[in-house]
Design a protein around this motif. Sequence first.
Motif, mmCIF file in Angstrom:
data_model
loop_
_atom_site.group_PDB
_atom_site.id
_atom_site.type_symbol
_atom_site.label_atom_id
_atom_site.label_comp_id
_atom_site.label_asym_id
_atom_site.label_seq_id
_atom_site.Cartn_x
_atom_site.Cartn_y
_atom_site.Cartn_z
ATOM 1 N N VAL A 1 62.005 47.721 73.762
ATOM 2 C CA VAL A 1 62.958 48.294 73.472
ATOM 3 C C VAL A 1 61.830 48.428 71.511
ATOM 4 C CG1 VAL A 1 65.538 49.267 71.460
ATOM 5 C CG2 VAL A 1 65.359 48.494 73.616
ATOM 6 N N LEU A 2 61.440 49.249 71.137
ATOM 7 C CA LEU A 2 60.675 49.144 69.539
ATOM 8 C C LEU A 2 61.797 48.891 68.739
ATOM 9 C CD1 LEU A 2 58.090 51.801 71.075
ATOM 10 C CD2 LEU A 2 58.561 49.083 71.440
ATOM 11 N N PRO A 3 61.050 49.215 67.763
ATOM 12 C CA PRO A 3 61.800 48.405 66.168
ATOM 13 C C PRO A 3 62.781 49.911 66.004
ATOM 14 C CG PRO A 3 60.003 46.916 65.941
ATOM 15 C CD PRO A 3 59.459 48.271 67.115
ATOM 16 N N LEU A 20 75.068 41.258 78.465
ATOM 17 C CA LEU A 20 73.949 41.573 78.560
ATOM 18 C C LEU A 20 73.919 41.601 76.686
ATOM 19 C CD1 LEU A 20 70.614 41.695 78.550
ATOM 20 C CD2 LEU A 20 71.682 44.974 78.424
ATOM 21 N N LEU A 21 74.794 42.091 75.833
ATOM 22 C CA LEU A 21 75.066 41.545 74.854
ATOM 23 C C LEU A 21 75.071 40.463 74.371
ATOM 24 C CD1 LEU A 21 76.385 44.925 73.920
ATOM 25 C CD2 LEU A 21 74.330 44.947 74.433
ATOM 26 N N LYS A 22 76.092 39.259 74.631
ATOM 27 C CA LYS A 22 76.277 38.554 75.027
ATOM 28 C C LYS A 22 74.221 37.620 74.565
ATOM 29 C CE LYS A 22 80.748 37.700 75.840
ATOM 30 N NZ LYS A 22 82.222 37.907 76.409
ATOM 31 N N LEU A 23 74.383 37.581 75.685
ATOM 32 C CA LEU A 23 72.361 37.129 75.648
ATOM 33 C C LEU A 23 71.264 37.154 74.687
ATOM 34 C CD1 LEU A 23 72.055 37.525 80.237
ATOM 35 C CD2 LEU A 23 72.340 35.838 79.054
ATOM 36 N N LEU A 24 71.484 38.773 74.780
ATOM 37 C CA LEU A 24 70.627 38.974 73.539
ATOM 38 C C LEU A 24 70.961 38.393 71.793
ATOM 39 C CD1 LEU A 24 70.141 43.147 74.471
ATOM 40 C CD2 LEU A 24 68.820 40.987 75.146
ATOM 41 N N SER A 25 72.018 38.262 72.182
ATOM 42 C CA SER A 25 73.034 37.655 70.812
ATOM 43 C C SER A 25 73.145 36.777 70.570
ATOM 44 C CB SER A 25 74.371 38.484 70.219
ATOM 45 O OG SER A 25 74.862 39.784 70.227
ATOM 46 N N GLU A 29 73.114 31.124 76.507
ATOM 47 C CA GLU A 29 72.070 31.025 77.421
ATOM 48 C C GLU A 29 71.946 31.898 78.897
ATOM 49 O OE1 GLU A 29 69.228 29.775 76.366
ATOM 50 O OE2 GLU A 29 70.335 30.244 74.308
ATOM 51 N N PRO A 30 71.079 32.688 79.258
ATOM 52 C CA PRO A 30 69.926 33.674 80.537
ATOM 53 C C PRO A 30 70.249 32.171 81.676
ATOM 54 C CG PRO A 30 68.390 33.206 78.733
ATOM 55 C CD PRO A 30 69.854 32.879 77.884
ATOM 56 N N THR A 31 70.140 32.260 82.435
ATOM 57 C CA THR A 31 70.162 31.522 83.777
ATOM 58 C C THR A 31 68.644 31.619 84.387
ATOM 59 O OG1 THR A 31 70.959 33.065 85.648
ATOM 60 C CG2 THR A 31 72.314 31.480 84.719
ATOM 61 N N GLU A 32 67.738 32.432 84.142
ATOM 62 C CA GLU A 32 66.411 33.467 84.236
ATOM 63 C C GLU A 32 66.495 34.428 83.526
ATOM 64 O OE1 GLU A 32 66.485 35.835 88.367
ATOM 65 O OE2 GLU A 32 67.378 33.864 88.781
ATOM 66 N N GLY A 33 64.892 34.411 83.183
ATOM 67 C CA GLY A 33 64.389 35.431 82.113
ATOM 68 C C GLY A 33 64.376 35.407 80.357
ATOM 69 N N ARG A 34 64.005 35.956 79.757
ATOM 70 C CA ARG A 34 63.711 35.250 78.522
ATOM 71 C C ARG A 34 63.779 36.646 77.788
ATOM 72 N NH1 ARG A 34 58.991 35.559 75.278
ATOM 73 N NH2 ARG A 34 57.481 36.086 76.760
ATOM 74 N N ALA A 35 64.821 37.370 76.866
ATOM 75 C CA ALA A 35 64.912 37.975 75.367
ATOM 76 C C ALA A 35 64.013 37.904 74.358
ATOM 77 C CB ALA A 35 66.092 38.758 75.151
ATOM 78 N N VAL A 36 63.170 38.603 73.716
ATOM 79 C CA VAL A 36 62.687 38.092 72.256
ATOM 80 C C VAL A 36 62.789 39.282 71.483
ATOM 81 C CG1 VAL A 36 60.171 38.312 71.092
ATOM 82 C CG2 VAL A 36 60.643 37.204 73.441
ATOM 83 N N ILE A 37 63.832 38.582 70.534
ATOM 84 C CA ILE A 37 63.925 39.738 69.373
ATOM 85 C C ILE A 37 63.905 39.151 68.318
ATOM 86 C CG2 ILE A 37 66.085 40.789 68.095
ATOM 87 C CD1 ILE A 37 67.788 39.629 70.965
ATOM 88 N N ARG A 38 63.753 39.911 67.463
ATOM 89 C CA ARG A 38 62.106 39.869 66.045
ATOM 90 C C ARG A 38 62.881 40.569 65.266
ATOM 91 N NH1 ARG A 38 58.345 41.052 69.769
ATOM 92 N NH2 ARG A 38 57.144 39.536 69.658
#
Length: 176
Positions: A1-3, A20-25, A29-38
Amino acid sequence: VLPGDVLAVIGRNGAGKSTLLKLLSRISEPTEGRAVIRGRVASLLEVGTGFHGELSGRENIFLNGAILGMHRAEVRAKFGDIVEFSGVERFLDTPVKRYSSGMYVRLAFSTAIHVDPEVLIVDEALAVGDAIFANRCVRKFEELKQRGVTTLFVSHDLGLVKRLSDRAALMWDGKV
């Protein structure tokens, strides 16, 4: 998702949208993978979380504003807008435990939506309140979109998804 993108997350109940929204917020914590939020993130996942029933609406605006990461001066500067948006002016000095569920949710939503985030994450928050308040919320989301706020939201209202989002992601059994 772009700015500046608005992404709707759709799918049946139990598909993993709220997770998904709880992980992004960063609530879970995810059990695998990652999300980068700026950027500054505001999450409207369970509207009213952090409100204290014994405190007045006025006191809860300051409490919830602090929980959402606003400084006291920010809350003070936006206080009038928060109250006006919520429509609970007459009951501001009443403990929120005496509010109707609609009043409670309107005040909580109004406080949260005035955080001025760079990234907004919303779980079914537009399904709250009466039709007049729901329309006010939609206009606020359109305003945030115009300002370039990146938004991810869950909704079962496909008309709203079409109106507000640039794209949609379908969740099915925990996968996009």
